[in-house]
Write a protein that holds these residues in place. Structure first.
Motif, mmCIF file in Angstrom:
data_model
loop_
_atom_site.group_PDB
_atom_site.id
_atom_site.type_symbol
_atom_site.label_atom_id
_atom_site.label_comp_id
_atom_site.label_asym_id
_atom_site.label_seq_id
_atom_site.Cartn_x
_atom_site.Cartn_y
_atom_site.Cartn_z
ATOM 1 N N ASP A 40 67.283 34.355 28.195
ATOM 2 C CA ASP A 40 66.694 35.242 27.186
ATOM 3 C C ASP A 40 67.746 36.201 26.630
ATOM 4 O OD1 ASP A 40 64.196 34.155 27.278
ATOM 5 O OD2 ASP A 40 63.403 35.589 28.737
ATOM 6 N N THR A 85 66.149 23.805 40.324
ATOM 7 C CA THR A 85 66.521 24.041 41.722
ATOM 8 C C THR A 85 66.519 22.760 42.538
ATOM 9 O OG1 THR A 85 64.222 24.623 42.200
ATOM 10 C CG2 THR A 85 65.744 26.426 41.747
ATOM 11 N N LYS A 106 65.777 32.112 33.617
ATOM 12 C CA LYS A 106 65.047 32.379 32.367
ATOM 13 C C LYS A 106 65.473 33.714 31.771
ATOM 14 C CE LYS A 106 61.538 31.992 29.407
ATOM 15 N NZ LYS A 106 61.429 33.336 28.850
ATOM 16 N N ALA A 107 65.589 34.739 32.613
ATOM 17 C CA ALA A 107 65.991 36.052 32.104
ATOM 18 C C ALA A 107 67.415 36.019 31.562
ATOM 19 C CB ALA A 107 65.865 37.094 33.214
ATOM 20 N N VAL A 118 67.536 32.810 41.677
ATOM 21 C CA VAL A 118 68.137 33.376 40.468
ATOM 22 C C VAL A 118 67.179 33.215 39.291
ATOM 23 C CG1 VAL A 118 70.084 33.253 38.883
ATOM 24 C CG2 VAL A 118 70.436 32.820 41.319
ATOM 25 N N ASN A 119 66.996 34.268 38.512
ATOM 26 C CA ASN A 119 66.117 34.229 37.342
ATOM 27 C C ASN A 119 66.905 33.696 36.149
ATOM 28 O OD1 ASN A 119 64.293 34.608 35.283
ATOM 29 N ND2 ASN A 119 63.647 36.633 35.987
#
Length: 289
Positions: free
Chosen positions: A262, A246, A258-259, A255-256
């Motif tokens: 994954d 960021t 990492k998800a 915003v995720n």
């Protein structure tokens, strides 16, 4: 003496300074004293006369009758002064040529800010009609004029993109010039230093495969296109290097990533993870390569 000194300074500098002569003697001494001083100011060559804290319309009229060729100024201190508060037309009828309403704008601004803060604190948002639209704000502040000037002096996409990357919130610090020479590149070439952490073990504690560990072999491409169609940023970083992302693109703060990674860890080939328009009107795209 001060008035004559100001007039001499104006002549010597060749400037167009307007000399406003003020006296506070109405409350400190008397009305007659303040009128006498203003006559002296006019005789000395003052451009505008002002008596502070006149107490009535009659006193204001008496002030405007002296030295009729010299403009008079009124100060309408809203809600706090000794002088009666009159509108511009009433002041013009009395004989004033200039008027100041020092608290009107700041007072209205403070009230509007307090109302907006009270609404937000109460779980509401200020009604749209209580403020200009975003487009109106940009027009009032001159953003649209700036954008036109920017287009006027843009000679090429690459040049404008380079200028924006160096000055925008998405800018990244280039390496030192000596370092570029050692690497055999021109000092003008954009350089992004990428640090790839060493991965000691790709397996989980129980011997199972950690899906996210595969991300270290992949690359994230972050592309930003300005609202005017010019490219602002196009950079690649290791996909597993999420900490600090960021700092490159603040708009990704909510915003995720990492998800998203994954979910895409086992996919082969490239995939677009994000494509949205931020609050500044820029298009932000994130690809997994």
């Amino acid at each position: 003496m001060k008035i004559k000194a100001a007039i001499d300074a104006r002549k010597e500098s060749g400037s167009d300074i307007v000399i406003v002569a003020r006296t506070d003697s109405r409350q400190a001494v008397s009305l007659d004293e303040s009128l006498w001083r203003c006559r002296a100011f006019a005789d000395a060559g003052a451009d505008v006369l002002f008596i502070d804290a006149l107490a009535s319309k009659e006193e204001m009229k008496a002030f405007c009758e002296i030295s009729p060729l010299v403009p008079k100024m009124a100060n309408m201190l809203e809600g706090g002064g000794k002088t009666p508060i009159l509108n511009p037309l009433e002041l013009e009828d009395i004989g004033y040529k200039l008027v100041s309403y020092p608290l009107s704008l700041i007072g209205a601004s403070i009230q509007a800010m307090q109302d907006s803060l009270a609404a937000l604190r109460g779980g509401r948002i200020p009604p749209p009609r209580s403020m200009p639209s975003f487009e109106e704000i940009k027009e009032i502040l001159g953003f649209n004029t700036y954008y036109k000037e920017e287009q006027r002096y843009a000679t090429s996409t690459n040049q404008l993109s380079s200028q924006r990357v160096s000055s925008s919130r998405y800018s990244m610090q280039n390496s030192a010039q000596d370092d570029t020479k050692q690497r055999g590149r021109s000092p003008d070439d954009p350089i992004v230093e990428v640090i790839t952490p060493y991965v000691y073990n790709n397996d989980g504690a129980d011997g199972s495969r950690d899906p996210f560990s595969q991300i270290w072999s992949r690359t994230l491409r972050i592309k930003i296109t300005g609202r005017d169609g010019f490219e602002r940023l196009d950079v690649r970083i290791p996909a597993g290097f999420l900490e600090g992302i960021t700092n490159i693109v603040p708009a990704l703060g909510g915003v995720n990533i990492k998800a998203l990674l994954d979910d895409a860890a086992d996919e082969v080939g490239g995939k677009q993870l994000l494509d949205f328009i931020d609050t500044m009107g820029d298009r932000i795209q994130v690809f997994l390569e």
